[in-house]
Design a protein around this motif. Structure first.
Motif, PDB file in Angstrom:
ATOM      1  N   TRP A  90      25.486  50.297  50.559  1.00 59.43           N
ATOM      2  CA  TRP A  90      25.553  49.612  49.274  1.00 59.43           C
ATOM      3  C   TRP A  90      25.745  48.107  49.406  1.00 59.43           C
ATOM      4  CZ3 TRP A  90      23.659  52.388  45.597  1.00 59.43           C
ATOM      5  CH2 TRP A  90      23.783  53.772  45.633  1.00 59.43           C
ATOM      6  N   GLY A  91      26.220  47.628  50.535  1.00 58.68           N
ATOM      7  CA  GLY A  91      26.401  46.188  50.737  1.00 58.68           C
ATOM      8  C   GLY A  91      27.791  45.711  50.364  1.00 58.68           C
ATOM      9  N   SER A  92      27.856  44.509  49.849  1.00 56.19           N
ATOM     10  CA  SER A  92      29.124  43.876  49.500  1.00 56.19           C
ATOM     11  C   SER A  92      29.643  44.433  48.177  1.00 56.19           C
ATOM     12  CB  SER A  92      28.947  42.360  49.406  1.00 56.19           C
ATOM     13  OG  SER A  92      28.561  41.841  50.667  1.00 56.19           O
ATOM     14  N   LEU A  93      30.951  44.683  48.130  1.00 58.62           N
ATOM     15  CA  LEU A  93      31.592  45.282  46.964  1.00 58.62           C
ATOM     16  C   LEU A  93      32.200  44.215  46.073  1.00 58.62           C
ATOM     17  CD1 LEU A  93      32.795  47.704  45.358  1.00 58.62           C
ATOM     18  CD2 LEU A  93      34.754  47.588  46.927  1.00 58.62           C
ATOM     19  N   ILE A  94      31.775  44.172  44.827  1.00 57.34           N
ATOM     20  CA  ILE A  94      32.462  43.366  43.816  1.00 57.34           C
ATOM     21  C   ILE A  94      33.668  44.204  43.425  1.00 57.34           C
ATOM     22  CG2 ILE A  94      32.338  42.241  41.569  1.00 57.34           C
ATOM     23  CD1 ILE A  94      29.222  42.218  41.989  1.00 57.34           C
ATOM     24  N   ASP A  95      34.801  43.892  44.040  1.00 57.06           N
ATOM     25  CA  ASP A  95      35.992  44.722  43.920  1.00 57.06           C
ATOM     26  C   ASP A  95      36.783  44.413  42.654  1.00 57.06           C
ATOM     27  OD1 ASP A  95      37.777  46.695  45.041  1.00 57.06           O
ATOM     28  OD2 ASP A  95      39.145  45.042  45.482  1.00 57.06           O
ATOM     29  N   ASN A  96      36.748  43.177  42.216  1.00 60.56           N
ATOM     30  CA  ASN A  96      37.476  42.776  41.012  1.00 60.56           C
ATOM     31  C   ASN A  96      36.709  41.687  40.291  1.00 60.56           C
ATOM     32  OD1 ASN A  96      40.498  43.849  40.941  1.00 60.56           O
ATOM     33  ND2 ASN A  96      39.913  43.524  43.071  1.00 60.56           N
ATOM     34  N   LEU A  97      36.670  41.794  38.970  1.00 58.80           N
ATOM     35  CA  LEU A  97      36.150  40.746  38.104  1.00 58.80           C
ATOM     36  C   LEU A  97      37.001  40.788  36.849  1.00 58.80           C
ATOM     37  CD1 LEU A  97      34.112  38.544  37.382  1.00 58.80           C
ATOM     38  CD2 LEU A  97      32.587  40.348  36.546  1.00 58.80           C
ATOM     39  N   HIS A  98      37.802  39.752  36.660  1.00 61.15           N
ATOM     40  CA  HIS A  98      38.737  39.742  35.532  1.00 61.15           C
ATOM     41  C   HIS A  98      38.719  38.400  34.829  1.00 61.15           C
ATOM     42  CE1 HIS A  98      40.343  43.516  36.904  1.00 61.15           C
ATOM     43  NE2 HIS A  98      40.443  43.001  38.112  1.00 61.15           N
ATOM     44  N   VAL A  99      38.820  38.462  33.508  1.00 62.60           N
ATOM     45  CA  VAL A  99      38.919  37.274  32.672  1.00 62.60           C
ATOM     46  C   VAL A  99      40.153  37.450  31.794  1.00 62.60           C
ATOM     47  CG1 VAL A  99      37.793  35.907  30.863  1.00 62.60           C
ATOM     48  CG2 VAL A  99      36.417  36.947  32.677  1.00 62.60           C
ATOM     49  N   ARG A 100      40.916  36.380  31.648  1.00 64.46           N
ATOM     50  CA  ARG A 100      42.092  36.451  30.788  1.00 64.46           C
ATOM     51  C   ARG A 100      41.646  36.934  29.408  1.00 64.46           C
ATOM     52  NH1 ARG A 100      45.091  30.947  30.409  1.00 64.46           N
ATOM     53  NH2 ARG A 100      43.950  30.827  28.457  1.00 64.46           N
ATOM     54  N   PRO A 101      42.371  37.887  28.812  1.00 71.28           N
ATOM     55  CA  PRO A 101      41.921  38.512  27.567  1.00 71.28           C
ATOM     56  C   PRO A 101      41.535  37.532  26.455  1.00 71.28           C
ATOM     57  CG  PRO A 101      43.736  39.764  28.462  1.00 71.28           C
ATOM     58  CD  PRO A 101      43.596  38.529  29.325  1.00 71.28           C
ATOM     59  N   ASP A 102      42.245  36.436  26.324  1.00 71.07           N
ATOM     60  CA  ASP A 102      41.916  35.491  25.255  1.00 71.07           C
ATOM     61  C   ASP A 102      40.696  34.625  25.576  1.00 71.07           C
ATOM     62  OD1 ASP A 102      43.449  34.099  27.222  1.00 71.07           O
ATOM     63  OD2 ASP A 102      43.891  32.528  25.762  1.00 71.07           O
ATOM     64  N   ARG A 103      40.132  34.759  26.770  1.00 71.68           N
ATOM     65  CA  ARG A 103      38.957  33.966  27.170  1.00 71.68           C
ATOM     66  C   ARG A 103      37.715  34.840  27.403  1.00 71.68           C
ATOM     67  NH1 ARG A 103      40.292  28.719  29.026  1.00 71.68           N
ATOM     68  NH2 ARG A 103      38.063  28.393  28.866  1.00 71.68           N
ATOM     69  N   LYS A 104      37.815  36.133  27.076  1.00 67.55           N
ATOM     70  CA  LYS A 104      36.663  37.020  27.255  1.00 67.55           C
ATOM     71  C   LYS A 104      35.543  36.621  26.297  1.00 67.55           C
ATOM     72  CE  LYS A 104      38.820  40.994  29.271  1.00 67.55           C
ATOM     73  NZ  LYS A 104      39.036  42.427  29.242  1.00 67.55           N
ATOM     74  N   ARG A 105      34.341  36.972  26.722  1.00 67.51           N
ATOM     75  CA  ARG A 105      33.121  36.717  25.950  1.00 67.51           C
ATOM     76  C   ARG A 105      32.830  35.221  25.790  1.00 67.51           C
ATOM     77  NH1 ARG A 105      31.785  41.616  25.319  1.00 67.51           N
ATOM     78  NH2 ARG A 105      32.806  43.221  24.144  1.00 67.51           N
ATOM     79  N   THR A 106      33.259  34.435  26.768  1.00 67.24           N
ATOM     80  CA  THR A 106      32.983  32.997  26.755  1.00 67.24           C
ATOM     81  C   THR A 106      32.053  32.585  27.890  1.00 67.24           C
ATOM     82  OG1 THR A 106      34.918  32.468  28.128  1.00 67.24           O
ATOM     83  CG2 THR A 106      35.246  32.495  25.723  1.00 67.24           C
ATOM     84  N   GLY A 107      31.660  33.523  28.748  1.00 67.15           N
ATOM     85  CA  GLY A 107      30.788  33.222  29.868  1.00 67.15           C
ATOM     86  C   GLY A 107      31.512  32.919  31.166  1.00 67.15           C
ATOM     87  N   ILE A 108      32.835  32.894  31.126  1.00 71.79           N
ATOM     88  CA  ILE A 108      33.599  32.564  32.329  1.00 71.79           C
ATOM     89  C   ILE A 108      33.438  33.643  33.400  1.00 71.79           C
ATOM     90  CG2 ILE A 108      35.904  32.142  33.272  1.00 71.79           C
ATOM     91  CD1 ILE A 108      36.650  30.971  30.512  1.00 71.79           C
ATOM     92  N   GLY A 109      33.383  34.900  33.003  1.00 68.92           N
ATOM     93  CA  GLY A 109      33.259  35.986  33.967  1.00 68.92           C
ATOM     94  C   GLY A 109      31.989  35.868  34.794  1.00 68.92           C
ATOM     95  N   ARG A 110      30.883  35.596  34.149  1.00 66.15           N
ATOM     96  CA  ARG A 110      29.628  35.477  34.895  1.00 66.15           C
ATOM     97  C   ARG A 110      29.645  34.254  35.802  1.00 66.15           C
ATOM     98  NH1 ARG A 110      26.441  31.743  32.622  1.00 66.15           N
ATOM     99  NH2 ARG A 110      26.852  31.220  30.460  1.00 66.15           N
ATOM    100  N   LEU A 111      30.283  33.175  35.360  1.00 65.42           N
ATOM    101  CA  LEU A 111      30.337  31.971  36.191  1.00 65.42           C
ATOM    102  C   LEU A 111      31.219  32.159  37.417  1.00 65.42           C
ATOM    103  CD1 LEU A 111      30.533  29.234  33.405  1.00 65.42           C
ATOM    104  CD2 LEU A 111      28.535  29.900  34.786  1.00 65.42           C
ATOM    105  N   VAL A 112      32.360  32.821  37.257  1.00 71.56           N
ATOM    106  CA  VAL A 112      33.232  33.030  38.420  1.00 71.56           C
ATOM    107  C   VAL A 112      32.608  34.045  39.378  1.00 71.56           C
ATOM    108  CG1 VAL A 112      34.805  34.844  37.559  1.00 71.56           C
ATOM    109  CG2 VAL A 112      35.662  33.089  39.127  1.00 71.56           C
ATOM    110  N   LEU A 113      31.874  35.016  38.850  1.00 68.07           N
ATOM    111  CA  LEU A 113      31.171  35.950  39.730  1.00 68.07           C
ATOM    112  C   LEU A 113      30.078  35.220  40.517  1.00 68.07           C
ATOM    113  CD1 LEU A 113      30.622  38.713  40.901  1.00 68.07           C
ATOM    114  CD2 LEU A 113      29.252  39.233  38.854  1.00 68.07           C
ATOM    115  N   ALA A 114      29.336  34.345  39.856  1.00 63.19           N
ATOM    116  CA  ALA A 114      28.317  33.560  40.564  1.00 63.19           C
ATOM    117  C   ALA A 114      28.957  32.709  41.651  1.00 63.19           C
ATOM    118  CB  ALA A 114      27.544  32.681  39.581  1.00 63.19           C
ATOM    119  N   ASP A 115      30.097  32.112  41.353  1.00 67.24           N
ATOM    120  CA  ASP A 115      30.794  31.288  42.340  1.00 67.24           C
ATOM    121  C   ASP A 115      31.227  32.134  43.538  1.00 67.24           C
ATOM    122  OD1 ASP A 115      32.087  28.512  42.817  1.00 67.24           O
ATOM    123  OD2 ASP A 115      33.721  29.927  43.177  1.00 67.24           O
TER     124      ASP A 115
END
Length: 185
Positions: A90-115
Motif C-alpha cells: 500500500w505504500g506510505s500511510l497517512i496515519d493522522n490528519l487533524h484540523v482543530r474543530p473550529d477551523r474545519k472546512r477551511t482548506g487547512i487539512g488539504r494544505l497540511v496534508l500536501a505539506d
C-alpha cells in the motif's frame, strides 16, 4: 503562507508532542462522538494519545515519520502524520490528519496534508499513499473522495477505545498528483 493572521507550515519536532496530542484529542472528540465510546473520548483518550505522541517524538520515531503542522497566532490548527514506506503493497500511510474543530472546512487539512506529502523522504518518493477511515466518518470520506482517493477495501480495525469497527482504505497511486490536486483547490 506567513504573516499576520496567516498560516505557517512546518515540520513538527520533539517540542511539539503535547500540542500535537492536544490537537488530535480535540479533533477526535469532535469528529468521533457517537462512533468511539464516550468514556474513551471523555477520559481515556487523554492519557492514551499523550503517551502515543510522546513516544513518537521523544523515542525513536525514525526518519520515515513525517509530521507536518499548520499554525497561526493561536497555536497549532492542523497536523498530518505520514509513515513513509509503511507497507510494501500500500505504500506510505497517512496515519493522522487533524484540523482543530473550529477551523474545519477551511482548506487547512488539504494544505497540511500536501505539506506533509511533500516532506516524504526521497527514498519513498513516488510510492503510493493510503489511509483508513472509519466507515461512519462521512465528512472525512467525502474529502478523501474529492481529493481523488481510490476506495480499495473494507476492513475491521481494532480501535484505541477497545472496539472493532469497519473502516475503509483509500489509496492514491501517485502522491505527486495528490499534492497537485490538494494545492489546486
Amino acid at each position: 503562507m506567513t504573516g499576520d493572521g496567516a498560516l505557517t507550515f512546518r515540520a513538527a519536532g520533539p517540542a511539539d508532542w503535547e500540542a500535537v496530542a492536544g490537537l488530535q484529542i480535540a479533533s477526535w472528540r469532535s469528529a468521533y462522538r457517537g462512533m468511539l465510546r464516550d468514556d474513551y473520548l471523555d477520559a481515556g483518550i487523554h492519557a492514551e494519545r499523550r503517551t502515543l505522541w510522546r513516544s513518537r517524538f521523544t523515542g525513536e520515531p525514525g526518519p520515515d515519520q513525517v509530521v507536518a503542522v499548520a499554525e497561526d497566532g493561536t497555536g497549532l490548527v492542523a497536523l498530518a502524520c505520514i509513515l513513509a514506506g509503511h507497507d510494501p503493497i500500500w505504500g506510505s500511510l497517512i496515519d493522522n490528519l487533524h484540523v482543530r474543530p473550529d477551523r474545519k472546512r477551511t482548506g487547512i487539512g488539504r494544505l497540511v496534508l500536501a505539506d506533509a506529502a511533500a516532506r516524504i523522504p526521497a527514498v519513498h518518493a513516488g510510492t503510493p499513499l493510503h489511509l483508513t477511515v472509519l466507515d461512519a466518518n462521512l465528512p472525512a470520506r467525502a474529502a478523501y473522495e474529492a481529493w481523488g482517493g481510490e476506495f480499495c477495501e473494507y476492513l475491521d480495525a481494532e480501535l484505541p477505545d477497545g472496539q472493532s469497527l469497519p473502516v475503509r482504505r483509500y489509496r492514491w497511486a501517485d502522491p505527486d498528483a495528490l499534492i497537485r490536486s490538494l494545492l489546486r483547490r
